[in-house]
Design a protein around this motif. Structure first.
Motif, PDB file in Angstrom:
ATOM      1  N   GLY A   1       0.824  -1.194   0.000  1.00  0.00           N
ATOM      2  CA  GLY A   1       0.000   0.000   0.000  1.00  0.00           C
ATOM      3  C   GLY A   1       0.870   1.259   0.000  1.00  0.00           C
ATOM      4  N   PRO A   2       0.258   2.444  -0.053  1.00  0.00           N
ATOM      5  CA  PRO A   2      -1.190   2.664  -0.229  1.00  0.00           C
ATOM      6  C   PRO A   2      -1.639   2.362  -1.654  1.00  0.00           C
ATOM      7  CG  PRO A   2      -0.035   4.752  -0.321  1.00  0.00           C
ATOM      8  CD  PRO A   2       1.005   3.716  -0.009  1.00  0.00           C
ATOM      9  N   HIS A   3      -2.909   2.016  -1.795  1.00  0.00           N
ATOM     10  CA  HIS A   3      -3.460   1.669  -3.093  1.00  0.00           C
ATOM     11  C   HIS A   3      -4.320   2.818  -3.628  1.00  0.00           C
ATOM     12  CE1 HIS A   3      -1.997  -2.133  -1.831  1.00  0.00           C
ATOM     13  NE2 HIS A   3      -2.956  -2.329  -0.945  1.00  0.00           N
ATOM     14  N   CYS A   4      -4.327   2.969  -4.948  1.00  0.00           N
ATOM     15  CA  CYS A   4      -5.103   4.035  -5.598  1.00  0.00           C
ATOM     16  C   CYS A   4      -6.070   3.437  -6.608  1.00  0.00           C
ATOM     17  CB  CYS A   4      -4.177   5.017  -6.326  1.00  0.00           C
ATOM     18  SG  CYS A   4      -2.979   5.844  -5.257  1.00  0.00           S
ATOM     19  N   ALA A   5      -7.150   4.147  -6.864  1.00  0.00           N
ATOM     20  CA  ALA A   5      -8.117   3.733  -7.879  1.00  0.00           C
ATOM     21  C   ALA A   5      -8.564   4.954  -8.663  1.00  0.00           C
ATOM     22  CB  ALA A   5      -9.319   3.051  -7.241  1.00  0.00           C
ATOM     23  N   VAL A   6      -8.498   4.857  -9.976  1.00  0.00           N
ATOM     24  CA  VAL A   6      -9.008   5.913 -10.834  1.00  0.00           C
ATOM     25  C   VAL A   6     -10.515   5.725 -10.930  1.00  0.00           C
ATOM     26  CG1 VAL A   6      -9.001   6.878 -13.162  1.00  0.00           C
ATOM     27  CG2 VAL A   6      -6.844   6.149 -12.098  1.00  0.00           C
ATOM     28  N   LEU A   7     -11.245   6.649 -10.304  1.00  0.00           N
ATOM     29  CA  LEU A   7     -12.702   6.553 -10.222  1.00  0.00           C
ATOM     30  C   LEU A   7     -13.292   7.952 -10.310  1.00  0.00           C
ATOM     31  CD1 LEU A   7     -13.110   4.190  -7.132  1.00  0.00           C
ATOM     32  CD2 LEU A   7     -13.824   3.618  -9.450  1.00  0.00           C
ATOM     33  N   GLU A   8     -14.343   8.105 -11.059  1.00  0.00           N
ATOM     34  CA  GLU A   8     -15.049   9.382 -11.057  1.00  0.00           C
ATOM     35  C   GLU A   8     -16.187   9.294 -10.052  1.00  0.00           C
ATOM     36  OE1 GLU A   8     -15.256  11.683 -14.697  1.00  0.00           O
ATOM     37  OE2 GLU A   8     -14.617   9.888 -15.794  1.00  0.00           O
ATOM     38  N   PRO A   9     -16.337  10.306  -9.201  1.00  0.00           N
ATOM     39  CA  PRO A   9     -17.292  10.236  -8.086  1.00  0.00           C
ATOM     40  C   PRO A   9     -18.736  10.003  -8.512  1.00  0.00           C
ATOM     41  CG  PRO A   9     -15.814  12.119  -7.840  1.00  0.00           C
ATOM     42  CD  PRO A   9     -15.597  11.573  -9.223  1.00  0.00           C
ATOM     43  N   GLU A  10     -19.128  10.573  -9.652  1.00  0.00           N
ATOM     44  CA  GLU A  10     -20.519  10.461 -10.076  1.00  0.00           C
ATOM     45  C   GLU A  10     -20.880   8.993 -10.352  1.00  0.00           C
ATOM     46  OE1 GLU A  10     -18.276  12.423 -11.499  1.00  0.00           O
ATOM     47  OE2 GLU A  10     -18.895  14.383 -10.727  1.00  0.00           O
ATOM     48  N   GLY A  11     -21.975   8.567  -9.779  1.00  0.00           N
ATOM     49  CA  GLY A  11     -22.466   7.225 -10.064  1.00  0.00           C
ATOM     50  C   GLY A  11     -21.952   6.137  -9.152  1.00  0.00           C
ATOM     51  N   LEU A  12     -21.045   6.458  -8.220  1.00  0.00           N
ATOM     52  CA  LEU A  12     -20.564   5.431  -7.295  1.00  0.00           C
ATOM     53  C   LEU A  12     -21.674   5.076  -6.310  1.00  0.00           C
ATOM     54  CD1 LEU A  12     -16.926   6.599  -6.431  1.00  0.00           C
ATOM     55  CD2 LEU A  12     -17.648   4.871  -8.091  1.00  0.00           C
ATOM     56  N   SER A  13     -21.830   3.789  -6.057  1.00  0.00           N
ATOM     57  CA  SER A  13     -22.869   3.332  -5.132  1.00  0.00           C
ATOM     58  C   SER A  13     -22.433   3.542  -3.691  1.00  0.00           C
ATOM     59  CB  SER A  13     -23.163   1.850  -5.367  1.00  0.00           C
ATOM     60  OG  SER A  13     -22.034   1.063  -4.977  1.00  0.00           O
ATOM     61  N   ARG A  14     -23.399   3.441  -2.790  1.00  0.00           N
ATOM     62  CA  ARG A  14     -23.094   3.549  -1.362  1.00  0.00           C
ATOM     63  C   ARG A  14     -22.092   2.470  -0.945  1.00  0.00           C
ATOM     64  NH1 ARG A  14     -24.413   1.477   3.448  1.00  0.00           N
ATOM     65  NH2 ARG A  14     -24.483   2.921   5.220  1.00  0.00           N
ATOM     66  N   ASN A  15     -22.269   1.262  -1.472  1.00  0.00           N
ATOM     67  CA  ASN A  15     -21.342   0.182  -1.121  1.00  0.00           C
ATOM     68  C   ASN A  15     -19.933   0.453  -1.627  1.00  0.00           C
ATOM     69  OD1 ASN A  15     -23.032  -1.500   0.377  1.00  0.00           O
ATOM     70  ND2 ASN A  15     -23.802  -2.549  -1.441  1.00  0.00           N
ATOM     71  N   GLU A  16     -19.832   1.080  -2.782  1.00  0.00           N
ATOM     72  CA  GLU A  16     -18.503   1.427  -3.298  1.00  0.00           C
ATOM     73  C   GLU A  16     -17.826   2.469  -2.413  1.00  0.00           C
ATOM     74  OE1 GLU A  16     -18.099   1.121  -7.950  1.00  0.00           O
ATOM     75  OE2 GLU A  16     -20.044   1.999  -7.458  1.00  0.00           O
ATOM     76  N   LEU A  17     -18.563   3.474  -2.022  1.00  0.00           N
ATOM     77  CA  LEU A  17     -18.006   4.504  -1.154  1.00  0.00           C
ATOM     78  C   LEU A  17     -17.588   3.909   0.186  1.00  0.00           C
ATOM     79  CD1 LEU A  17     -20.585   7.334  -1.927  1.00  0.00           C
ATOM     80  CD2 LEU A  17     -18.202   7.241  -2.693  1.00  0.00           C
ATOM     81  N   LYS A  18     -18.411   3.028   0.710  1.00  0.00           N
ATOM     82  CA  LYS A  18     -18.083   2.363   1.967  1.00  0.00           C
ATOM     83  C   LYS A  18     -16.818   1.513   1.818  1.00  0.00           C
ATOM     84  CE  LYS A  18     -20.088  -0.772   5.419  1.00  0.00           C
ATOM     85  NZ  LYS A  18     -21.257  -1.637   5.741  1.00  0.00           N
ATOM     86  N   PHE A  19     -16.694   0.839   0.675  1.00  0.00           N
ATOM     87  CA  PHE A  19     -15.517   0.015   0.418  1.00  0.00           C
ATOM     88  C   PHE A  19     -14.246   0.872   0.386  1.00  0.00           C
ATOM     89  CE2 PHE A  19     -12.572  -1.860  -2.732  1.00  0.00           C
ATOM     90  CZ  PHE A  19     -12.334  -3.082  -2.142  1.00  0.00           C
TER      91      PHE A  19
END
Length: 290
Positions: free
Chosen positions: A250-268
């Motif tokens: 770590g630390p680990h990174c993820a290329v993600l655009e905030p729009e459309g992320l589910s609650r479970n994704e944010l929690k993850f």
């Protein structure tokens, strides 16, 4: 009462790009392991399913699915396996991923680097093709997850060399680059983990890491992961991401655009400490290739 939406802090685009520039240098140095998802393939627009939901829709064109299976690739495959045959599932998967997938520019960039570990979480053969076309002087090979259904063997994965011939774990330890396909792939041997039954035993033991090859475990310990083209909107996808990166640096990174992320994704993201980089994927790979 509904639980509140998890609050995740996304860096500004400028700061996220600076992080990616630093990651690009570490990628060239071999201290970052890329973790590729089907979203990366969308940059080349291939004629294959590019998400589990799209794969479930493909299955629905072949058979009438019960309501509980619609939209769920694993449940759809299980229904087909239960009411037809495992060979039918394999045939449908081979058909879905038969169209040639041109590697993206980033696949080809990766293939030129002596990256010790590349994780590719979809069923296509683009990364293998890029490695084959790169005329590498460094050795490489592949580890693929396999179904244990009907094989009569106590095995969780198989190894293949650059020529597509089955190899072994001793050879894998010596490869400069190991391509790890945890769910299997269409090439070179049509290995697919796809049905619920395929995953039952894997998920029973994945917490103790048995289904993950030792060669992967050895290579991840001193490396962080970079997720590209991945979503975490399914429990299966979250479980694999968590377990494959387990005991890495770590630390680990993820290329993600905030729009459309589910609650479970944010929690993850919060639970795992995964750093989200809000950069469009096309721009992100441009930076990584620079």
């Amino acid at each position: 009462m509904n639980a509140p939406t998890p609050q995740v802090d996304f860096a500004t685009p400028a700061d996220a790009e600076k992080v990616l520039e630093e990651v690009a240098g570490r990628l060239r140095a071999g201290s970052v392991a890329p973790y590729l998802g089907p979203g990366l393939l969308a940059l080349s627009q291939p004629d294959i399913p590019l998400a589990p939901e799209a794969l479930a829709a493909f299955f629905a064109t072949k058979v009438a699915l019960p309501r509980r299976a619609k939209g769920n690739a694993w449940a759809s495959a299980q229904h087909i396996e239960s009411y037809k045959h495992r060979a039918t599932v394999t045939a449908y998967m081979a058909e879905a991923f038969a169209p040639k997938v041109e590697p993206t520019a980033f696949h080809r960039h990766l293939a030129t680097l002596p990256v010790p570990l590349i994780v590719d979480s979809w069923y296509d053969g683009a990364m293998r093709t890029a490695l084959m076309e790169a005329a590498r002087t460094a050795s490489w090979g592949e580890a693929q997850g396999i179904t244990r259904a009907g094989i009569g063997e106590d095995r969780w994965y198989r190894f293949y060399d650059a020529a597509g011939l089955e190899s072994d774990r001793a050879a894998a330890e010596d490869w400069t680059t190991l391509l790890y396909k945890p769910h299997g792939a269409v090439a070179p041997a049509k290995n697919f983990l796809i049905s619920d039954a395929d995953y039952v035993e894997v998920l029973t033991e994945i917490d103790i890491q048995t289904p993950i090859p030792d060669a992967v475990k050895h290579r991840r310990t001193t490396r962080s992961f970079l997720f590209l083209g991945c979503r975490f909107n399914d429990q299966m996808l979250r479980t694999y991401a968590r377990q494959v990166t387990k005991r890495s640096s770590g630390p680990h990174c993820a290329v993600l655009e905030p729009e459309g992320l589910s609650r479970n994704e944010l929690k993850f993201l919060l639970e795992t400490g995964l750093v989200p980089l809000a950069v469009p994927l096309a721009r992100a790979v441009e930076i990584l290739q620079g």
